[in-house]
Design an enzyme around this catalytic site. Structure first.
Site, short mmCIF file in Angstrom:
data_model
loop_
_atom_site.label_atom_id
_atom_site.label_comp_id
_atom_site.label_asym_id
_atom_site.label_seq_id
_atom_site.Cartn_x
_atom_site.Cartn_y
_atom_site.Cartn_z
N ARG A 1 0.83 -1.22 0.00
CA ARG A 1 0.00 0.00 0.00
C ARG A 1 0.86 1.26 0.00
NH1 ARG A 1 -5.00 -2.32 3.58
NH2 ARG A 1 -6.24 -2.85 1.76
N LYS B 1 -18.94 -13.90 2.59
CA LYS B 1 -19.91 -12.95 3.12
C LYS B 1 -21.02 -12.63 2.14
CE LYS B 1 -16.18 -10.80 5.53
NZ LYS B 1 -15.21 -10.40 4.51
N GLY C 1 -9.25 -7.60 -1.82
CA GLY C 1 -9.61 -8.51 -0.74
C GLY C 1 -8.93 -9.86 -0.85
N GLY D 1 -13.36 -3.40 -0.43
CA GLY D 1 -14.69 -2.82 -0.16
C GLY D 1 -15.07 -1.80 -1.21
#
Ligand code: AMP
Length: 398
Positions: free
Chosen positions: A36, A204, A355, A378
């Site tokens: 990142r 999920k 993810g 997300g």
């Protein structure tokens, strides 16, 4: 993209606040993966080379603000100091770390900045008002700079003080990372070369059911694998044993099955286990034959073949979510084979929505084989759902 980008700003000698995503994994205060930080460098280096005074802000982990003891423990755990050290090693300028998110020390450090230098502020989430987009906090942070650059793609789906509050007060632009992420996702989802195949997996269902709905409108085929698939099998009235299921989503899954016709492609066989463990007994069974006490932890070999056939000839593929519990080697085949199949498609634009599927592709050695791997799970999911991303919507148009 009609939003201003960093190249549209005159940054020379200006105090430029950049919201970056430095939410790196830390173990005992040591950064275990600096991807990142690296992903933010094009924007940071551009600003340094063009004489800006660079003020970097990011969140790191979560900070509980309800219980004083927990707040202190979270602050200690999610201290931005190691990030400043790593950043100092990879940029060619002075990096000053300020262990504060407000006040004189921070303001003085910013006022002392020379053109081309960097101040990294402590974790934005040290402030309770950050996640609530507290108006006063956003106005205060904005008062520290003259321009704002949004480059934290992983956070643009959140309306927080540092992502939305600050740019309500300043002239703003997207950084290179956000620009690249949005243009890749837009190309894949909004103007795809066809056939366009979407693959959704993972665990999920409640997070991903809306994306299935939107992709059914846009894609030519939508493949469902992983733990997600069992809610759909339950909706078909099939026995799923102890497999993962979100009971309150079964009705919605029924609705999608009814309207999707053959657009929706589900697994046809399953690798089942008698425990959630690599040491469990395992066998392959067709749909509808999962007995009580057994759970589906990967797609079976026939499903792999079916998914490969479905992918054949695809010119755009978007993938979000593993096909099984890929972290355990006995249940990684589905994810590995699908990953291989996508990455070998000739002439296709292939996008992974961040993810766990991004982690899987990187862990399995396929990083270079995809057109784009998103840095924001997300955010990319919400983009694929067709939602507005508040951290981008607020940025000025060209
Ligand atoms: P998500 O965050 O929704 O993308 O879910 C990713 C997680 O789903 C990974 O940790 C996988 O191990 C898990 N997963 C994938 N397939 C299954 C399955 N069949 N049963 C339980 N968990 C699964």
């Amino acid at each position: 993209m009609a939003k201003q980008t960093v190249k549209d700003l005159d940054v020379q000698g200006k105090k430029v606040i950049v919201r970056v995503d430095f939410n790196v994994p830390l173990k005992d205060g040591v950064i275990t993966n600096d991807n990142r930080i690296m992903a933010a460098l094009p924007t940071i280096n551009y600003l340094i080379e063009n004489g800006a005074k660079v003020i970097l802000m990011s969140h790191l982990g979560k900070v509980n603000h309800k219980d004083a003891e927990k707040t202190e423990a979270d602050k200690k755990k999610n201290n931005m100091a190691p990030v400043a050290v790593r950043l100092g090693e990879v940029v060619d300028t002075k990096v000053s770390f300020v262990d504060a998110t407000k006040g004189e020390v921070l303001e003085a450090a910013i006022n002392e900045l020379q053109n081309g230098e960097i101040v990294l502020m402590q974790n934005t989430r040290y402030e309770k008002g950050e996640s609530k987009n507290d108006a006063e906090l956003g106005a205060y942070w904005a008062s520290l700079g003259e321009l704002f650059v949004s480059d934290a793609f992983g956070s643009v789906h959140r309306a927080h003080a540092s992502t939305v509050g600050i740019p309500t007060h300043l002239s703003s632009a997207c950084g290179f990372l956000v620009e690249k992420e949005v243009s890749m996702l837009a190309k894949a989802v909004d103007t795809p070369a066809r056939p366009f195949v979407a693959i959704i997996g993972g665990a999920k269902v409640s997070d991903k059911i809306a994306v299935v709905d939107n992709l059914l409108k846009k894609a030519d085929k939508v493949i469902i694998g992983g733990g997600m698939a069992y809610t759909f099998m339950a909706a078909q009235g099939l026995a799923i044993g102890n497999s993962l299921v979100e009971a309150d989503k079964v009705e919605l899954a029924k609705e999608y099955l009814a309207k999707a016709g053959d657009k929706l492609v589900l697994p046809i066989d399953n690798v089942v286990a008698d425990a959630f463990s690599n040491d469990a007994n395992i066998k392959v069974v067709p749909n509808g034959a999962i007995e009580d006490g057994w759970m589906g932890l990967d797609i079976g070999p026939k499903s792999i073949e079916l998914f490969k056939e479905t992918l054949q000839g695809a010119k755009t593929v978007v993938w979000n979510g593993p096909m099984g519990v890929f972290e355990l080697s006995n249940f990684a085949s589905g994810t590995l084979e699908v990953c291989k199949a996508i990455s070998n498609l000739p002439g296709a634009t292939t996008v992974i929505g961040g993810g766990d599927s991004a982690a899987a592709a990187i862990q399995l050695g396929f990083k270079e084989k995809f057109t784009h791997i998103s840095t924001g799970g997300g955010a990319s999911l919400e983009y694929m759902e067709g939602k507005v991303l508040p951290g981008i919507a607020i940025i000025q148009e060209k």
